[in-house]
Design a protein around this motif. Structure first.
Motif, PDB file in Angstrom:
ATOM      1  N   GLY A   1      -3.793   3.287  -0.874  1.00 51.04           N
ATOM      2  CA  GLY A   1      -2.451   2.757  -0.655  1.00 51.04           C
ATOM      3  C   GLY A   1      -1.579   2.780  -1.874  1.00 51.04           C
ATOM      4  N   GLU A   2      -0.385   2.274  -1.692  1.00 48.68           N
ATOM      5  CA  GLU A   2       0.604   2.228  -2.749  1.00 48.68           C
ATOM      6  C   GLU A   2       0.444   0.996  -3.637  1.00 48.68           C
ATOM      7  OE1 GLU A   2       4.306   2.330  -0.713  1.00 48.68           O
ATOM      8  OE2 GLU A   2       3.895   4.260   0.272  1.00 48.68           O
ATOM      9  N   GLN A   3      -0.432   0.078  -3.257  1.00 47.97           N
ATOM     10  CA  GLN A   3      -0.680  -1.124  -4.040  1.00 47.97           C
ATOM     11  C   GLN A   3      -2.141  -1.511  -3.879  1.00 47.97           C
ATOM     12  OE1 GLN A   3       2.073  -3.679  -1.685  1.00 47.97           O
ATOM     13  NE2 GLN A   3       0.299  -5.043  -1.444  1.00 47.97           N
TER      14      GLN A   3
ATOM     15  N   PRO B   1       1.649  -0.309   3.572  1.00 48.01           N
ATOM     16  CA  PRO B   1       1.655   0.630   2.432  1.00 48.01           C
ATOM     17  C   PRO B   1       0.269   1.211   2.158  1.00 48.01           C
ATOM     18  CG  PRO B   1       1.611  -1.607   1.615  1.00 48.01           C
ATOM     19  CD  PRO B   1       1.673  -1.716   3.120  1.00 48.01           C
TER      20      PRO B   1
ATOM     21  N   ASP C   1      -8.018  -0.065  -5.592  1.00 48.63           N
ATOM     22  CA  ASP C   1      -6.951   0.852  -5.193  1.00 48.63           C
ATOM     23  C   ASP C   1      -7.342   1.708  -3.991  1.00 48.63           C
ATOM     24  OD1 ASP C   1      -6.337   1.313  -8.669  1.00 48.63           O
ATOM     25  OD2 ASP C   1      -5.163   0.107  -7.267  1.00 48.63           O
TER      26      ASP C   1
END
Length: 598
Positions: free
Chosen positions: A76-78, A56, A129
């Motif tokens: 990324g998404e996380q 991700p 992040d």
């Protein structure tokens, strides 16, 4: 198991807590710099294995100054806590790191395979992040890509997170590309879209997101090898239509350079032209001959309702003697399509256009994002919803069914029902006029290329007629008063019905991405209005046939009424329900508008 007591038990508890805490962290000072880790990029996290499936996270690079440097970004998404990053040859499986990194405040460098500063890792296990660092090519050359292992916690990590390849060249410009520049030509719209899906080309079209749905009005695709660009311009339509991409310093077209693919001659294939937009943004003049020399290898076609121009463009785009655009620099991309005549007069493109969300580096490995729906269009929609789902319906029923309610009570010197009606209808008109001004400012004037716009303009005119007609209404005893009353009522109901129609037609606009249920929410609001109107009509007829609220009753006096009509408490209750339901529909629709078109 711990069996001791006292201080020994406390020590045992401390050990247990520490053991439980270990899986939740990455190595606090980053990855070790030994040969095994440098080669495999795998952390020493016990028996824990890398996560299956796509990571991700996204690793991207863009050329920077001075020449030979790139900015490398991991996002990324996380959140993530740890990273080990290298640059390696794009071809083959050679683990030898290339180039040098520059450490940021929360990273440090590792010397891998005898190469100084050739790998980068975190220096603290802080959750983050994104991460952005600088990489220098040093003595490296050829295709290079960045490879990383990303750690979320002790148990959770991903390997082989990699960027698109970059090409390190010896020229003064260093360029990122997705693949070697090829002369292949897409022979159909489906093949053009396939190039976007496979990330062979960077793609930007209108309306926003059309690259994925394969329903673009106009589409611009490009790829580069560091010296020149392979470009495609495609649009729906065939005869007397153009596709264009502009390169601007902002998200609005003014005095900017444009590349045009023109299908203006039914007897000949489309051609490539350079053009310069004038200050107004609505007029564009062709500045080059057809298929100019700096746009080489031009190939075009028209088929299946589309036309396309494919060509190789030099990095220096010479629009005219006074305008040269460096395509290696960052620009806002502006794509549009519209009609063109045989004399190469480009007509305004109305709603079939899109601007990138930010300035775009054409050497980046990712496709640009669209700016989305402008704030003025969102504000226009919000004001129209307040006017025609909110205030207008309440104003209409107050005049139709509430003349026999609140008898003898005055607000601002007039009957309560009349004060409510006048205030809400004035608010409806003001919101309509503000909404009209906002959309006119966005479009730069009147625009009748869609039925929504036409119907909306008629509503705007009706509100003017209604407001000024009410201000000039005849005296209650005047012989023309009944004619005015019927005309005023018909005008108000017509404006309401047309406004609702315009709201439904808004779903078809290319600039919006309203969901299918938008239609049903608007219809539900109208149904509630009709149900309340029917219930009030039944209450009115059954309880007070002589006070039906007909136009013959003076609209600003209760001289004929001495007491409240029977059923007035029920009418007030229904009015309260309608006010709250209207407010709910307005809030819901405005939210859908803002969220769906973001």
């Amino acid at each position: 198991m711990c069996t001791v007591s006292g201080s020994g038990r406390a020590l045992c508890l401390l050990v247990a807590v520490t053991a439980l805490a270990v899986p939740g962290r990455a190595l606090p000072e980053g990855a070790p710099g030994d040969g095994a880790v440098c080669s495999s990029l795998r952390p020493r996290h016990g028996s824990h294995k890398p996560q299956p499936g796509p990571a991700p996270f996204r690793l991207a690079a863009r050329a920077a100054e001075p020449a030979g440097q790139w900015r490398v970004t991991l996002s990324g998404e996380q959140p993530f806590r740890g990273v080990l990053l290298q640059a390696r040859a794009a071809a083959g499986d050679d683990p030898t790191p290339l180039g040098r990194f520059t450490a940021s405040s929360d990273t440090h460098l590792i010397d891998c395979s005898g190469q100084p500063q050739s790998a980068l890792t975190h220096s603290t296990p802080t959750s983050r992040d994104s991460l952005e660092v600088t990489w220098s090519a040093a003595n490296s050359s050829g295709p290079v890509r960045f490879v990383a292992t990303v750690v979320a916690d002790y148990r959770t990590w991903w390997e082989n997170v990699h960027s698109e390849p970059i090409t390190v060249v010896t020229a003064t410009r260093n360029t990122l590309r997705a693949a070697p520049l090829q002369e292949s030509v897409a022979s159909s719209a489906e093949e053009v879209y396939a190039g976007c899906s496979a990330a062979e080309y960077r793609c930007f079209g209108a309306p926003a997101g059309c690259e994925a749905t394969k329903q673009c009005d106009v589409l611009f695709t490009y790829v580069t090898d560091g010296a020149e660009f392979k470009m495609r311009l495609m649009a729906a339509g065939q005869d007397d239509t153009y596709a264009a991409v502009g390169f601007s310093t902002d998200d609005k077209m003014s005095s900017d350079g444009v590349i045009v693919c023109a299908a203006n001659d039914a007897d000949n294939p489309p051609k490539v032209y350079y053009a310069r937009n004038l200050d107004t943004g609505r007029d564009c003049e062709i500045t080059s001959e057809a298929n100019p020399e700096s746009a080489s290898a031009v190939q075009t076609w028209e088929k299946d309702g589309y036309f396309m121009c494919s060509f190789t463009q030099e990095a220096d785009l010479v629009i005219s003697d006074q305008m040269t655009i460096d395509l290696m620099a960052e620009h806002f991309l502006l794509v549009a399509t519209g009609p063109i005549d045989a004399s190469l007069k480009l007509r305004y493109h109305h709603s079939k256009r899109e601007a990138s969300a930010a300035a775009v580096n054409l050497t980046d490995a990712s496709s640009p994002g669209a700016a989305g729906v402008p704030a003025l269009i969102k504000a226009h929609g919000a004001f129209m919803l307040i006017a025609w789902i909110g205030t207008s319906g309440i104003g209409i029923i107050s005049a139709q069914f509430f003349r026999g309610v609140w008898v003898g009570k005055k607000v601002l010197g007039t009957d309560v029902w009349f004060t409510i009606h006048r205030a809400l209808m004035v608010m409806t008109a003001l919101c309509t006029w503000i909404g009209f001004a906002l959309i006119s400012a966005q479009l730069g004037g009147l625009d009748f290329d869609h039925s929504h716009n036409i119907v909306g303009f008629v509503v705007f005119l009706l509100t003017i007629v209604q407001v000024f007609g009410a201000a000039l209404r005849p005296h209650p005893d005047h012989r023309l008063r009944p004619l005015f009353a019927w005309g005023h009522r018909i005008g108000g109901v017509s404006a309401y019905l047309l406004a609702v129609t315009a709201l439904l037609l808004a779903q078809q606009l290319a600039k919006t991405t309203l969901p299918d249920y938008w239609f049903w929410v608007v219809v539900a609001a109208v149904i509630v209005h009709l149900i309340i109107s029917v219930l009030l009509l039944i209450t009115d007829r059954c309880s007070s046939p002589d006070l039906s609220g007909s136009p013959q009753v003076a609209p600003d006096t209760d001289a004929l009424l001495k007491t409240e009509a029977p059923g007035s408490p029920l009418r007030r209750a229904m009015l309260g329900f309608y006010v709250f339901s209207s407010a709910g529909f307005v809030i819901a629709l405005v939210t859908i508008l803002i969220v769906s078109t973001a």
